[in-house]
Write a protein that holds these residues in place. Structure first.
Motif, mmCIF file in Angstrom:
data_model
loop_
_atom_site.group_PDB
_atom_site.id
_atom_site.type_symbol
_atom_site.label_atom_id
_atom_site.label_comp_id
_atom_site.label_asym_id
_atom_site.label_seq_id
_atom_site.Cartn_x
_atom_site.Cartn_y
_atom_site.Cartn_z
ATOM 1 N N LEU A 103 49.469 -49.672 149.392
ATOM 2 C CA LEU A 103 49.174 -48.257 149.167
ATOM 3 C C LEU A 103 49.617 -47.413 150.357
ATOM 4 C CD1 LEU A 103 48.082 -46.142 147.284
ATOM 5 C CD2 LEU A 103 45.784 -46.556 148.203
ATOM 6 N N SER A 104 49.485 -47.937 151.562
ATOM 7 C CA SER A 104 49.924 -47.175 152.732
ATOM 8 C C SER A 104 51.435 -46.987 152.713
ATOM 9 C CB SER A 104 49.483 -47.868 154.029
ATOM 10 O OG SER A 104 50.148 -49.098 154.220
ATOM 11 N N ASP A 105 52.166 -47.983 152.230
ATOM 12 C CA ASP A 105 53.612 -47.837 152.108
ATOM 13 C C ASP A 105 53.963 -46.810 151.032
ATOM 14 O OD1 ASP A 105 56.283 -48.798 152.949
ATOM 15 O OD2 ASP A 105 56.428 -49.503 150.887
ATOM 16 N N TRP A 106 53.228 -46.817 149.928
ATOM 17 C CA TRP A 106 53.411 -45.823 148.863
ATOM 18 C C TRP A 106 53.176 -44.415 149.409
ATOM 19 C CZ3 TRP A 106 50.145 -42.394 146.201
ATOM 20 C CH2 TRP A 106 50.597 -41.953 144.944
ATOM 21 N N LEU A 107 52.132 -44.265 150.223
ATOM 22 C CA LEU A 107 51.839 -42.966 150.819
ATOM 23 C C LEU A 107 52.924 -42.547 151.806
ATOM 24 C CD1 LEU A 107 47.989 -43.305 151.426
ATOM 25 C CD2 LEU A 107 49.095 -41.573 150.000
ATOM 26 N N ARG A 108 53.431 -43.489 152.575
ATOM 27 C CA ARG A 108 54.485 -43.183 153.551
ATOM 28 C C ARG A 108 55.708 -42.594 152.858
ATOM 29 N NH1 ARG A 108 59.009 -45.567 154.597
ATOM 30 N NH2 ARG A 108 58.432 -47.402 153.368
ATOM 31 N N GLN A 109 56.034 -43.114 151.699
ATOM 32 C CA GLN A 109 57.206 -42.625 150.981
ATOM 33 C C GLN A 109 56.997 -41.217 150.432
ATOM 34 O OE1 GLN A 109 58.682 -45.567 148.102
ATOM 35 N NE2 GLN A 109 57.641 -47.143 149.285
ATOM 36 N N ARG A 110 55.753 -40.823 150.217
ATOM 37 C CA ARG A 110 55.470 -39.518 149.630
ATOM 38 C C ARG A 110 54.948 -38.494 150.620
ATOM 39 N NH1 ARG A 110 55.708 -43.447 146.661
ATOM 40 N NH2 ARG A 110 56.512 -43.278 144.543
ATOM 41 N N GLN A 111 54.419 -38.952 151.738
ATOM 42 C CA GLN A 111 53.887 -38.034 152.756
ATOM 43 C C GLN A 111 54.428 -38.437 154.131
ATOM 44 O OE1 GLN A 111 52.086 -35.454 151.820
ATOM 45 N NE2 GLN A 111 51.686 -36.083 149.700
ATOM 46 N N PRO A 112 55.747 -38.439 154.313
ATOM 47 C CA PRO A 112 56.325 -38.958 155.552
ATOM 48 C C PRO A 112 55.955 -38.153 156.791
ATOM 49 C CG PRO A 112 58.005 -37.849 154.241
ATOM 50 C CD PRO A 112 56.795 -37.968 153.375
ATOM 51 N N ARG A 116 48.356 -38.743 159.590
ATOM 52 C CA ARG A 116 47.270 -39.620 159.139
ATOM 53 C C ARG A 116 47.821 -40.863 158.444
ATOM 54 N NH1 ARG A 116 43.965 -35.157 155.833
ATOM 55 N NH2 ARG A 116 46.129 -34.892 155.107
ATOM 56 N N VAL A 117 48.947 -40.716 157.754
ATOM 57 C CA VAL A 117 49.569 -41.872 157.117
ATOM 58 C C VAL A 117 50.052 -42.849 158.178
ATOM 59 C CG1 VAL A 117 51.447 -42.658 155.634
ATOM 60 C CG2 VAL A 117 50.198 -40.567 155.054
ATOM 61 N N ALA A 118 50.624 -42.319 159.250
ATOM 62 C CA ALA A 118 51.049 -43.177 160.360
ATOM 63 C C ALA A 118 49.845 -43.880 160.981
ATOM 64 C CB ALA A 118 51.782 -42.345 161.411
ATOM 65 N N ALA A 119 48.728 -43.164 161.114
ATOM 66 C CA ALA A 119 47.512 -43.769 161.657
ATOM 67 C C ALA A 119 46.981 -44.855 160.735
ATOM 68 C CB ALA A 119 46.448 -42.690 161.874
ATOM 69 N N LEU A 120 47.068 -44.616 159.435
ATOM 70 C CA LEU A 120 46.643 -45.619 158.456
ATOM 71 C C LEU A 120 47.465 -46.887 158.605
ATOM 72 C CD1 LEU A 120 45.086 -46.418 155.809
ATOM 73 C CD2 LEU A 120 47.016 -45.415 154.557
ATOM 74 N N ARG A 121 48.766 -46.751 158.684
ATOM 75 C CA ARG A 121 49.652 -47.900 158.762
ATOM 76 C C ARG A 121 49.494 -48.662 160.075
ATOM 77 N NH1 ARG A 121 53.911 -48.424 155.577
ATOM 78 N NH2 ARG A 121 55.361 -48.907 157.280
ATOM 79 N N ALA A 132 42.660 -46.872 152.664
ATOM 80 C CA ALA A 132 43.924 -46.306 152.189
ATOM 81 C C ALA A 132 43.702 -45.443 150.953
ATOM 82 C CB ALA A 132 44.915 -47.428 151.890
ATOM 83 N N PHE A 133 42.852 -45.904 150.032
ATOM 84 C CA PHE A 133 42.585 -45.140 148.821
ATOM 85 C C PHE A 133 41.943 -43.799 149.162
ATOM 86 C CE2 PHE A 133 40.607 -43.779 144.943
ATOM 87 C CZ PHE A 133 41.474 -44.201 143.947
ATOM 88 N N ALA A 134 41.095 -43.787 150.174
ATOM 89 C CA ALA A 134 40.445 -42.538 150.573
ATOM 90 C C ALA A 134 41.475 -41.508 151.025
ATOM 91 C CB ALA A 134 39.447 -42.815 151.690
ATOM 92 N N LEU A 135 42.483 -41.935 151.773
ATOM 93 C CA LEU A 135 43.519 -40.991 152.200
ATOM 94 C C LEU A 135 44.344 -40.513 151.009
ATOM 95 C CD1 LEU A 135 44.966 -39.428 154.366
ATOM 96 C CD2 LEU A 135 46.342 -41.460 154.869
ATOM 97 N N SER A 140 45.273 -36.050 146.980
ATOM 98 C CA SER A 140 45.228 -35.602 145.583
ATOM 99 C C SER A 140 44.705 -34.178 145.457
ATOM 100 C CB SER A 140 44.344 -36.546 144.757
ATOM 101 O OG SER A 140 42.954 -36.298 145.011
ATOM 102 N N GLY A 141 43.910 -33.746 146.425
ATOM 103 C CA GLY A 141 43.302 -32.424 146.355
ATOM 104 C C GLY A 141 42.051 -32.368 145.512
#
Length: 227
Positions: A103-112, A116-121, A132-135, A140-141
């Motif tokens: 999921l963190s990789d999926w987020l990286r591709q959409r929120q580069p 926070r994505v970098a911190a997650l990874r 990861a789901f929380a981020l 999602s808003g």
């Protein structure tokens, strides 16, 4: 994208995180004779919804959601550590690590551009699935209560699909199981939110038989699922 569509995407079995390959102990319960038909499958899944999702996973998602909103990486690290420390078997820990990484990789591709994505990874040994789901939920808003229901529904749909294969059950039985779990989800999410508001001491991961079955599953002779 609307918040509703974003949550639908997160709950979809098509989300490339590998959730379909896990049974969360259900396959071991079938092997042990604890689950053998629709009635026992429903009992097992409702119990697991209350014992693991309501008391541990969903309150953790809530706490992480609020920490991501605040940009509190220290808090996120502590929550991620809690997840790793409370996985009682190797396969449960590998599950949360694998799905969290995916999921963190999926987020990286959409929120580069999101730090926070970098911190997650960067979380060690890996991002936990709930963290990861929380981020993803923050992105999602959608309001937190809806994110919790989305997380619970994603779990429920994967578990019903696991029951269809492992018990096995027919499609109509699977829909009845999903109906019952879906009906329980709003109350489960509300209880989890209340628990999260009470602080970390109220959150608990204690389901001894679930842990025993997971440990047995690691050495189960024949199996379809990774947990």
């Amino acid at each position: 994208m609307s918040s509703l569509l974003a949550l639908m995407r997160l709950a979809s079995p098509a989300l490339p995180v590998g959730g379909f390959s896990y049974s969360d102990g259900l396959e071991a319960a079938v092997d042990a004779g604890e689950v053998s038909d629709e009635t026992s499958a429903l009992h097992w899944l409702l119990q697991q919804l209350q014992l693991t999702q309501q008391r541990a996973e969903l309150p953790l998602v809530a706490a992480a959601f609020q920490a991501w909103q605040a940009g509190d990486v220290e808090r996120i690290t502590a929550l991620n550590d809690w997840v790793m420390q409370t996985r009682e078997t190797r396969e449960l820990r590998l599950q949360t690590e694998q799905m969290g990484r995916s999921l963190s990789d999926w987020l990286r591709q959409r929120q580069p551009g999101d730090e926070r994505v970098a911190a997650l990874r960067a979380l060690k040994p890996a991002p936990a699935w709930a963290v990861a789901f929380a981020l993803a939920g923050v992105h999602s808003g959608a309001p937190l209560a809806e994110v919790l229901q989305c997380s619970g529904f994603a779990w429920a749909e994967n578990m019903v699909q696991a029951a269809l294969k492992a018990v096995p059950l027919g499609q109509s039985a699977g829909q009845r199981l999903l109906d019952a779990l879906t009906a329980a989800l709003p109350g489960t999410a509300l209880a989890a939110l209340v628990l999260a508001e009470q602080g970390d001491a109220a959150r608990q991961s204690f389901a001894p038989m679930f842990a025993i079955l997971s440990a047995r599953h690691e050495a189960q002779y024949s199996r379809l699922f990774r947990s």
